[in-house]
Design a protein around this motif. Structure first.
Motif, PDB file in Angstrom:
ATOM      1  N   GLN A 118      76.670 -18.635  15.043  1.00 12.49           N
ATOM      2  CA  GLN A 118      77.123 -17.255  15.124  1.00 12.49           C
ATOM      3  C   GLN A 118      76.064 -16.460  15.893  1.00 12.49           C
ATOM      4  O   GLN A 118      74.913 -16.355  15.446  1.00 12.49           O
ATOM      5  CB  GLN A 118      77.320 -16.644  13.734  1.00 12.49           C
ATOM      6  N   LYS A 119      76.448 -15.901  17.024  1.00  9.32           N
ATOM      7  CA  LYS A 119      75.519 -15.178  17.887  1.00  9.32           C
ATOM      8  C   LYS A 119      75.383 -13.739  17.384  1.00  9.32           C
ATOM      9  O   LYS A 119      76.369 -13.024  17.276  1.00  9.32           O
ATOM     10  CB  LYS A 119      76.036 -15.206  19.321  1.00  9.32           C
ATOM     11  N   ARG A 120      74.147 -13.307  17.121  1.00  5.46           N
ATOM     12  CA  ARG A 120      73.935 -12.022  16.470  1.00  5.46           C
ATOM     13  C   ARG A 120      73.356 -10.949  17.374  1.00  5.46           C
ATOM     14  O   ARG A 120      73.155  -9.815  16.936  1.00  5.46           O
ATOM     15  CB  ARG A 120      73.031 -12.205  15.250  1.00  5.46           C
ATOM     16  N   LEU A 121      73.088 -11.266  18.640  1.00  3.70           N
ATOM     17  CA  LEU A 121      72.498 -10.273  19.540  1.00  3.70           C
ATOM     18  C   LEU A 121      73.468  -9.901  20.658  1.00  3.70           C
ATOM     19  O   LEU A 121      73.063  -9.646  21.799  1.00  3.70           O
ATOM     20  CB  LEU A 121      71.185 -10.797  20.123  1.00  3.70           C
ATOM     21  N   THR A 122      74.743  -9.839  20.341  1.00  6.40           N
ATOM     22  CA  THR A 122      75.766  -9.580  21.360  1.00  6.40           C
ATOM     23  C   THR A 122      75.718  -8.153  21.902  1.00  6.40           C
ATOM     24  O   THR A 122      76.331  -7.871  22.929  1.00  6.40           O
ATOM     25  CB  THR A 122      77.167  -9.857  20.795  1.00  6.40           C
ATOM     26  N   HIS A 123      75.008  -7.265  21.236  1.00  2.00           N
ATOM     27  CA  HIS A 123      74.873  -5.874  21.716  1.00  2.00           C
ATOM     28  C   HIS A 123      73.853  -5.758  22.846  1.00  2.00           C
ATOM     29  O   HIS A 123      73.779  -4.726  23.514  1.00  2.00           O
ATOM     30  CB  HIS A 123      74.420  -4.977  20.566  1.00  2.00           C
TER      31      HIS A 123
END
Length: 202
Positions: A118-123
């Motif tokens: 799960q990628k958490r730095l998409t912002h």
């Protein structure tokens, strides 16, 4: 938009620092943009992946205070810009250690056997500016650019969901090329600030 610019060079008068300053000068040309510089060498960041970092990776501990401070700097940013000399087809060990310790599981990404990564730095968006020590032809022929793209843009940032908007190599092998590189770095900063200006005008 807020930008975090990260550098790793032991010489305070290095071309790497000059490139970072040129990028910031471009950012400053239009209003609505803020920035922060993380000079890893000047700040004395410890890049060694230690026992506590290993415990964090295995879910047995919280990150150390210095790691959390770096994560908070990134959390404040909309854009991350890495400026570094290319060592052995990649970034310096100091910057790689910063990645190793800061981009932790549970903050930059999560993983479990059922759902995978799960990628958490998409912002976050990122730019990479490498300072080369050989001509462009050598980098293309030997695959340096592809190696950086694979290791950093794909292997690190894409894994965490960060969109890499530019990967630029500068080749400051003589005074003319040095000045051209600084102008290019300034233009990259201008492009970032212009994007903010256009977004604010909408």
């Amino acid at each position: 938009m807020h930008t975090l610019i990260v550098t790793a060079h032991p010489d305070a008068d290095s071309y790497t620092k000059a490139v970072a300053e040129a990028f910031i000068a471009g950012l400053a040309e239009l209003p609505g943009h803020s920035w922060e510089v993380a000079d890893l060498f000047a700040e004395g960041f410890d890049p060694r992946f230690n026992a506590q970092d290993n415990a964090v990776f295995n879910g047995r501990s919280e990150p150390a205070a210095d790691t959390q401070a770096e994560q908070q700097r990134i959390d404040r940013a909309d854009r991350l810009v890495l400026v570094f000399p290319v060592y052995w087809w990649s970034m310096p060990a100091l910057m790689k250690g910063w990645i190793d310790r800061v981009f932790t599981q549970g903050w930059a990404f999560d993983y479990d056997a059922e759902s995978g990564v799960q990628k958490r730095l998409t912002h976050l968006k990122a730019q990479i500016i490498g300072i080369a020590g050989a001509p462009q032809e050598t980098y293309l022929r030997r695959g340096y650019l592809d190696a950086l793209r694979k290791q950093v843009a794909e292997g690190i940032f894409d894994y965490c969901g960060v969109e890499v908007t530019a990967l630029t190599l500068l080749h400051p092998l003589d005074s003319a090329a040095q000045q051209a590189g600084l102008a290019q770095a300034r233009a990259l900063g201008q492009q970032s600030s212009e994007a903010v200006h256009q977004a604010n005008a909408c």
